[in-house]
Design a protein around this motif. Sequence first.
Motif, mmCIF file in Angstrom:
data_model
loop_
_atom_site.group_PDB
_atom_site.id
_atom_site.type_symbol
_atom_site.label_atom_id
_atom_site.label_comp_id
_atom_site.label_asym_id
_atom_site.label_seq_id
_atom_site.Cartn_x
_atom_site.Cartn_y
_atom_site.Cartn_z
ATOM 1 N N ILE A 10 -8.274 -26.563 2.325
ATOM 2 C CA ILE A 10 -9.286 -26.169 3.313
ATOM 3 C C ILE A 10 -8.610 -25.541 4.526
ATOM 4 N N SER A 11 -7.619 -26.241 5.074
ATOM 5 C CA SER A 11 -6.999 -25.782 6.327
ATOM 6 C C SER A 11 -6.211 -24.488 6.131
ATOM 7 N N GLN A 12 -5.877 -24.160 4.866
ATOM 8 C CA GLN A 12 -5.132 -22.926 4.621
ATOM 9 C C GLN A 12 -5.989 -21.860 3.915
ATOM 10 N N ASN A 13 -7.294 -22.096 3.935
ATOM 11 C CA ASN A 13 -8.236 -21.136 3.357
ATOM 12 C C ASN A 13 -8.356 -19.942 4.317
ATOM 13 N N LYS A 14 -7.773 -18.835 3.902
ATOM 14 C CA LYS A 14 -7.666 -17.659 4.786
ATOM 15 C C LYS A 14 -9.036 -17.144 5.214
ATOM 16 N N ALA A 15 -9.958 -17.028 4.269
ATOM 17 C CA ALA A 15 -11.286 -16.487 4.577
ATOM 18 C C ALA A 15 -12.045 -17.411 5.526
ATOM 19 N N LEU A 16 -11.886 -18.727 5.309
ATOM 20 C CA LEU A 16 -12.546 -19.692 6.182
ATOM 21 C C LEU A 16 -11.979 -19.610 7.597
ATOM 22 N N PHE A 17 -10.654 -19.531 7.688
ATOM 23 C CA PHE A 17 -10.026 -19.479 9.011
ATOM 24 C C PHE A 17 -10.410 -18.202 9.757
ATOM 25 N N LEU B 203 0.449 -19.525 8.952
ATOM 26 C CA LEU B 203 1.698 -19.346 8.199
ATOM 27 C C LEU B 203 1.527 -18.272 7.119
ATOM 28 N N ASN B 204 2.657 -17.717 6.680
ATOM 29 C CA ASN B 204 2.581 -16.810 5.533
ATOM 30 C C ASN B 204 2.335 -17.630 4.260
ATOM 31 N N GLU B 205 2.032 -16.964 3.182
ATOM 32 C CA GLU B 205 1.614 -17.665 1.963
ATOM 33 C C GLU B 205 2.687 -18.625 1.442
#
Length: 671
Positions: free
Chosen positions: A104-111, A148-150
């Motif tokens: 969740i916290s690293q979901n790019k679209a959500l962020f 962060l990067n992937e």
Amino acid sequence: MQNSLLQTFTTKYQSAPFNDIKEEHFLPAFQELIKVSEKEIDGIVENREEPTFENVIEALAFSGEKLEVVSSIFFNLNSAETNDEIQKIAQEVSPLLTEFSANISQNKALFEKIKKVFDQKEKYSLNDEQQMLLNETYKGFVRSGALLNEADKEKFKNISIELSTKSLQFGQNVLAETNNYFKHITEEKELAGIPEAILQQYRDEAKERNLDGFVVTLQYPSFLPLMTYAENRELRKELALANGKKSFQNNEFDNQNLIKEIIALKQQKAKLLGYKNYADYVLEERMAKSPEKVKSFLNELLEKAKPFAEKEIEELKTLAKADGIEQMESYDHTFYAEKLRKQKFDIDDEELKPYFQLEKVQDAVFGLAKTLFGLEFKETTEIQKYHEEVKTYEIFEGGTFKALLYTDYFPRKGKRAGAWMTSFKSQSIKNGKNNRPHISVVCNFSKPTSDTPSLLTFQEVTTLFHEFGHALHGILANTTYPNLSGTSVKWDFVELPSQFLENYCYEPEFLKTFAKHYETGEVLPNEKILKISDSKNFMEGYQTLRQIGFGILDMGYHTIPEKVADIKTFEVEETKATNLYPSNPETVMSTSFSHIFQGGYSAGYYSYKWAEVLDADAFQYFKENGIFNPEIAAKYKVLLSSGGTKDPMELYKNFRGSEPKVESLLKRAFG
């Protein structure tokens, strides 16, 4: 198989349906509810409408509600009523939940949606709580690797998963070591000095194990009385060594390497996010703000407290010398401290215990909550429980249901040591409905024996008040969002309500209302009540140094982990300024320091002393105006009910009218 955890709870107040829950329900329930929660997140991400506070931030705050409830049920059982199967499930479930959270916290679209709302916050008319939720949500994502990067995101996620399993293992090892040790004694003369009520407790423990004589364990209500009263110095030494060796014995439950692995992982996590060390990462989100400020605070207290502590220890050494002990050891401390306390204040814990029947002490704390905050407690048998010893209470305010309370007071094999408050369900307001919390208080007090009820030492009385202070923070919660509710506050603010409530235990006018002999009903004599009040600061220098030592050690592990080559050596070096007894090479504290390696106090143990400044200052306000003053109680109630909706210093100043003063603590502690 019908899974009760996946059904809508039809119990009263939708409380946990413990009678229907089976261990095999947990793993499939977690797997299913993670999928449900992921779909909720997908719904937020795939919503084609313009991102707003309501359809992004608020929707996220209320997502995963059922998963949160099931997690609370499971992990509370793992602490209070665990077994091999639950511990095995915990090892499977923890990585799943950590990975889910990381995804969740690293979901790019959500962020991107969160950031868009955050960047345009001026265009929304947000109230204080909404503003706080938006800020905390954005920061939470950034601090969980959203920028962060992937490749680094993947590293961060794997570190988090590894940390969750290792922290869990740390606690399981400590519990196993606590349960594995017992001392069987056949000759009563070996237990000279120990009061009859405690001897009966030891007999009952032996009987439970089908043994003759007496059995002493490392459970606190068994261990502490022996260290306090046993004249047999060798026996005290043996028990102290057993306690100090927990998870430090180079066996399958050893925690030395786990500590090194945990602090190395935390350091990696912090560095990935651009912080110098884990303490910098943690303290950015605390009232203290930096390791330097924490160290400065602890050193200031150390400088003030050490002369008092050294003087106290000299008094104990004089008593020990009279018994022929030239070199006093740490395992002598409690025994001679009790002797000195009796000599100075004519107070004997065993003499006091008949006046502190558990049920009466609980009635007193319930009564105090009624006086200060208008709360009514009513025991109920309509709520399902996870163990027969648990009791349940409905709490009302002005006739309206306020909260559900579970109390669980006695040691068991499946319960970890210590005392804590937790919740099975958080408070929140959704669709106009105020969902009230389900709070739990868990302790390890002496069980009733065959001929006496549970009688508390005075220290156990303060423990009950401490945990109930936390409980009030949860019970009085009145916020919209669950992640800002109750005890969801800055970690160095969370101990204020608990430590504040302890102050009442030393107030003569309040003590007289409940310190009554369990057989005769006689009120504890006035001179004893005054002596309890006068003895409040007994050994305060030593206790302060001890807490400072723990705080310094915690800071050490989380600021200079690269220097931890050997656990024992590191612990001795870091705490040398606070140690007043010789170090024993066979014992170490770190390997059972669950607060920082299993619980949430990593780089935050200092908060106990930090919050003491707050509680001393807050109670001084009451003392100056009456300890039951309704106007001040009403202002304090606002502080408690506000949870994490405002900056804690702002909440405190709204209550007190000014920032807290460290002088309040120093004055209370050392005059």
